[in-house]
Design a protein around this motif. Structure first.
Motif, PDB file in Angstrom:
ATOM      1  N   ARG A  93       0.831  -1.207   0.000  1.00 42.42           N
ATOM      2  CA  ARG A  93       0.000   0.000   0.000  1.00 42.42           C
ATOM      3  C   ARG A  93       0.870   1.264   0.000  1.00 42.42           C
ATOM      4  NH1 ARG A  93      -3.265  -1.614   3.746  1.00 42.42           N
ATOM      5  NH2 ARG A  93      -2.128  -0.666   5.466  1.00 42.42           N
ATOM      6  N   LEU A  94       1.942   1.255   0.824  1.00 38.71           N
ATOM      7  CA  LEU A  94       2.853   2.405   0.851  1.00 38.71           C
ATOM      8  C   LEU A  94       3.557   2.582  -0.492  1.00 38.71           C
ATOM      9  CD1 LEU A  94       4.444   2.017   4.401  1.00 38.71           C
ATOM     10  CD2 LEU A  94       2.819   3.766   3.638  1.00 38.71           C
ATOM     11  N   ALA A  95       3.955   1.482  -1.114  1.00 33.80           N
ATOM     12  CA  ALA A  95       4.599   1.552  -2.426  1.00 33.80           C
ATOM     13  C   ALA A  95       3.628   2.100  -3.475  1.00 33.80           C
ATOM     14  CB  ALA A  95       5.123   0.185  -2.843  1.00 33.80           C
ATOM     15  N   ALA A  96       2.374   1.648  -3.424  1.00 34.06           N
ATOM     16  CA  ALA A  96       1.371   2.140  -4.380  1.00 34.06           C
ATOM     17  C   ALA A  96       1.087   3.624  -4.148  1.00 34.06           C
ATOM     18  CB  ALA A  96       0.081   1.323  -4.262  1.00 34.06           C
ATOM     19  N   ASP A  97       1.003   4.044  -2.869  1.00 32.53           N
ATOM     20  CA  ASP A  97       0.792   5.465  -2.553  1.00 32.53           C
ATOM     21  C   ASP A  97       1.964   6.301  -3.055  1.00 32.53           C
ATOM     22  OD1 ASP A  97      -1.590   4.828  -1.345  1.00 32.53           O
ATOM     23  OD2 ASP A  97      -0.826   5.033   0.722  1.00 32.53           O
ATOM     24  N   SER A  98       3.161   5.794  -2.856  1.00 32.31           N
ATOM     25  CA  SER A  98       4.353   6.502  -3.321  1.00 32.31           C
ATOM     26  C   SER A  98       4.353   6.623  -4.846  1.00 32.31           C
ATOM     27  CB  SER A  98       5.610   5.769  -2.852  1.00 32.31           C
ATOM     28  OG  SER A  98       6.762   6.372  -3.359  1.00 32.31           O
ATOM     29  N   GLN A  99       3.968   5.543  -5.524  1.00 26.91           N
ATOM     30  CA  GLN A  99       3.900   5.560  -6.986  1.00 26.91           C
ATOM     31  C   GLN A  99       2.872   6.583  -7.471  1.00 26.91           C
ATOM     32  OE1 GLN A  99       5.770   3.983  -9.207  1.00 26.91           O
ATOM     33  NE2 GLN A  99       4.631   4.723 -10.953  1.00 26.91           N
TER      34      GLN A  99
END
Length: 196
Positions: free
Chosen positions: A45-51
């Motif tokens: 989720r954090l990686a997707a938010d960062s993306q």
């Protein structure tokens, strides 16, 4: 331990303990896997938010660049008519909103090239100028739309002396400093004139 009167070993107690141990190990494994799974989902989720944030920032940078104004100054000299004009054109894709404007000539700085200032400049050049009626004050807040021009200096020379510079030398005597902002508030400073 054996049941009274049976004379043998009672395996049911050991089997109950073994079942309880297996159940506790299964519970511990389930809790551990659940925590690991939650941790992985949080990381994803954090990686997707960062993306998404990076994509949004990239789109914002792209919008800012597309809407960036670009003021370009140029001298228009007409030797036949003895005219000199300095014109600024917005060659960018976004409007330019003026923050400040100054013209420098002979060490003096002018906030606007009005009739009085133009008369002083012409006197210093040993020429007599007739205005074409263009004394724009690029006041703070004035906007120049894409493709639009603004005339900053316009003079028609009606009389010269032998000390007067040739028309072609006049652009090298001026500097124009213009500060302006894009619609996103990006400050752009431009000094132009002598080398235009």
């Amino acid at each position: 331990m054996a049941a009274p009167g049976s004379g043998g070993f009672d395996w049911s107690i050991w089997a109950a303990w073994a079942q309880m141990l297996v159940a506790l190990l299964a519970l511990a494994f389930t809790i551990s896997e659940s925590r690991r799974s939650r941790r992985e989902r949080r990381i994803e989720r954090l990686a997707a938010d960062s993306q998404r944030r990076e994509e949004r920032d990239e789109a914002d940078r792209d919008r800012r660049l597309r809407a960036r104004p670009n003021l370009f100054g140029t001298w228009m000299l007409d030797e036949d008519e003895d005219n000199a004009e300095f014109i600024v054109k917005n060659e960018g894709l976004g409007p330019a909103t003026i923050v400040s404007y100054e013209a420098t000539f002979g060490g003096a700085t002018y906030k606007a090239l009005d009739a009085v200032n133009l008369e002083t400049i012409c006197r210093d050049l040993d020429i007599v100028c007739q205005s074409k009626g263009h004394y724009p004050a690029l006041a703070s807040g004035t906007s120049i739309a894409p493709g639009e021009t603004a005339r900053l200096l316009s003079m028609h020379i009606v009389k010269r002396t032998d000390k007067s510079p040739p028309l072609a030398a006049i652009p090298g005597m001026f500097d124009f400093h213009i500060s302006y902002v894009s619609i996103y508030g990006d400050l752009i400073e431009d000094v132009t004139g002598k080398n235009s």
